[in-house]
Write an enzyme that holds these catalytic residues in place. Structure first.
Site, short mmCIF file in Angstrom:
data_model
loop_
_atom_site.label_atom_id
_atom_site.label_comp_id
_atom_site.label_asym_id
_atom_site.label_seq_id
_atom_site.Cartn_x
_atom_site.Cartn_y
_atom_site.Cartn_z
N GLY A 56 -16.39 -2.52 41.02
CA GLY A 56 -14.95 -2.50 40.78
C GLY A 56 -14.17 -2.50 42.08
N HIS A 111 -27.65 -12.91 30.78
CA HIS A 111 -27.64 -12.43 32.17
C HIS A 111 -28.67 -11.30 32.22
CE1 HIS A 111 -26.58 -10.93 36.06
NE2 HIS A 111 -26.20 -9.76 35.57
N1 NAD Z 1 -22.63 -8.94 35.28
C1 NAD Z 1 -23.16 -8.94 36.49
O1 NAD Z 1 -23.56 -9.99 37.00
C2 NAD Z 1 -23.25 -7.63 37.24
C3 NAD Z 1 -23.57 -7.56 38.60
C4 NAD Z 1 -23.58 -6.31 39.23
C5 NAD Z 1 -23.31 -5.16 38.49
N2 NAD Z 1 -23.02 -5.26 37.18
C6 NAD Z 1 -22.69 -4.10 36.36
O2 NAD Z 1 -21.39 -3.64 36.69
C7 NAD Z 1 -21.26 -2.27 36.31
C8 NAD Z 1 -20.72 -1.47 37.47
O3 NAD Z 1 -21.67 -1.46 38.53
P1 NAD Z 1 -21.46 -0.46 39.79
O4 NAD Z 1 -22.55 -0.68 40.74
O5 NAD Z 1 -20.06 -0.53 40.23
O6 NAD Z 1 -21.69 0.94 39.03
P2 NAD Z 1 -21.19 2.38 39.48
O7 NAD Z 1 -22.06 3.37 38.75
O8 NAD Z 1 -21.09 2.45 40.97
O9 NAD Z 1 -19.68 2.46 38.96
C9 NAD Z 1 -19.30 2.54 37.62
C10 NAD Z 1 -17.97 3.26 37.55
O10 NAD Z 1 -17.54 3.27 36.18
C11 NAD Z 1 -16.90 4.50 35.95
N3 NAD Z 1 -16.88 4.81 34.52
C12 NAD Z 1 -17.94 5.04 33.71
N4 NAD Z 1 -17.51 5.33 32.46
C13 NAD Z 1 -16.17 5.28 32.49
C14 NAD Z 1 -15.15 5.49 31.53
N5 NAD Z 1 -15.45 5.83 30.26
N6 NAD Z 1 -13.87 5.34 31.91
C15 NAD Z 1 -13.53 5.02 33.17
N7 NAD Z 1 -14.47 4.82 34.14
C16 NAD Z 1 -15.76 4.95 33.80
C17 NAD Z 1 -17.72 5.51 36.75
O11 NAD Z 1 -17.01 6.71 36.98
C18 NAD Z 1 -18.03 4.73 38.01
O12 NAD Z 1 -17.08 4.96 39.03
C19 NAD Z 1 -22.66 -1.85 35.89
O13 NAD Z 1 -22.76 -1.94 34.48
C20 NAD Z 1 -23.56 -2.88 36.54
O14 NAD Z 1 -24.82 -3.05 35.93
C21 NAD Z 1 -22.99 -6.45 36.55
#
Ligand code: NAD
Length: 301
Positions: free
Chosen positions: A14, A176
């Site tokens: 994010g 994916h």
């Molecule tokens: N689609 C893709 O190609 C791809 C690539 C990389 C990562 N991702 C996915 O993206 C997501 C984020 O990855 P990341 O490394 O940033 O994870 P992360 O654990 O660092 O961050 C996730 C954030 O979401 C927040 N969060 C969780 N539940 C919440 C809620 N109910 N309300 C508000 N905030 C909430 C957490 O507090 C945390 O800050 C993961 O699901 C990861 O697998 C997808």
């Protein structure tokens, strides 16, 4: 009206996406939301510091769902990257479902009516679950899907054939996840079908694309730059009504789920899905992926 983008989940992905959007001046207003309120606030101050050295201005708002009412795009990057460590993105199913069950009612209550772009894994099932939870047309709910895998495939091909990555076209499709596949019938190198351009080991290249994320994950325990770049490109395509094709997770009525296949993306999400002539083998792999996504979605409902 101000071009507004929201990001929910200000973890690794994010915040990298937020920095990308602010650096490129893509939105007039950026809304950052995380359940860890202090984290979102801290990241917003860091981003605001960067504004001093940028030629564009972005108004940054924190933890305010109401500010999403007229957002053009809301990006879901909620999750718990630690839950993925079993080597399969499906490991995040339970935590992602809990996050969506918490976020979706708040997003609905805000009156949001733009395009929801999901990054959260398992991306296709989660995008399908957003489609189930939100009262928006399915065309307005998409996921990054196999767009990132497509980048990885293009890089593997470019490095093997010593060409520029921009001169490799074509798509990875399906989930994916582990069942994704490279649709070699779509791949062109220097504008020639790959089969005519060179003799390559297709399985090895497809494996390199599939394993690309794990190589990064094993080293730094998350991935960020590639996914943030594709999410930024997609958000920009939406906000500027670019009508650009991405192999994103989008609804396939044949299977009743969102799955990675090329779609033209504009202001209201999916404009159309170009017809592809897949080979029988590619079609079988697509159907296999659809089954896996459907099973995961059923576990979330
Ligand atoms: N689609 C893709 O190609 C791809 C690539 C990389 C990562 N991702 C996915 O993206 C997501 C984020 O990855 P990341 O490394 O940033 O994870 P992360 O654990 O660092 O961050 C996730 C954030 O979401 C927040 N969060 C969780 N539940 C919440 C809620 N109910 N309300 C508000 N905030 C909430 C957490 O507090 C945390 O800050 C993961 O699901 C990861 O697998 C997808």
């Amino acid at each position: 009206m101000a071009r507004t983008i929201g990001i929910i989940g200000i973890g690794h992905v994010g915040v990298t996406t937020a920095f990308n959007l602010v650096s490129k001046g893509i939105a007039d207003k950026l809304v950052l939301i995380d359940q860890k309120a202090e984290l979102a606030e801290g990241e917003s101050y860091d981003l605001k510091d960067a504004l001093g050295g940028l030629p564009t201005y972005t108004d940054i708002v924190v933890n305010d769902y109401d500010a999403l009412k007229d957002a053009d795009v809301v990006i879901s990057a909620v999750g718990n990257i630690g839950a993925i460590s079993n080597g399969d993105r499906i490991g995040e199913t339970k935590t992602s479902k809990a996050a969506l069950d918490d976020v979706a009612p708040k997003l609905k209550a805000s009156g949001f009516h733009g395009v929801l772009l999901d990054i959260t894994n398992p991306c296709d099932a989660v995008t399908s679950y957003w489609q189930y939870l939100l009262d928006l047309p399915k065309s307005q709910i998409i996921g990054t899907g196999t767009s990132l895998d497509t980048y990885r495939m293009r890089r593997a091909v470019a490095e093997t054939l010593h060409v520029n990555v921009a001169d490799v076209r074509g798509y990875n499709m399906g989930e994916h996840g582990e069942s994704q596949f490279t649709a070699w019938s779509t791949v062109r190198v220097n504008n020639e079908p790959i089969a005519e351009y060179a003799k390559v080991d297709y399985d090895q290249l497809a494996d390199a694309a599939r394993a690309g994320g794990w190589k990064i994950y094993n080293a730094k325990h998350y991935t960020s730059y590639g996914i943030a770049t594709i999410a930024t490109e997609m958000a920009q395509a939406i906000i500027s009504d670019a009508k650009r094709i991405f192999p994103c997770a989008n609804y396939d009525p044949e299977f009743g789920i969102a799955i990675g296949h090329p779609a033209t993306i504009g202001k209201l999400g999916v404009v159309n899905t170009p017809e592809l002539k897949l080979t029988d083998d590619e079609r079988a792999k697509y159907v296999h992926s659809a089954g896996i996504i459907k099973d995961t979605l059923e576990k979330m409902k």
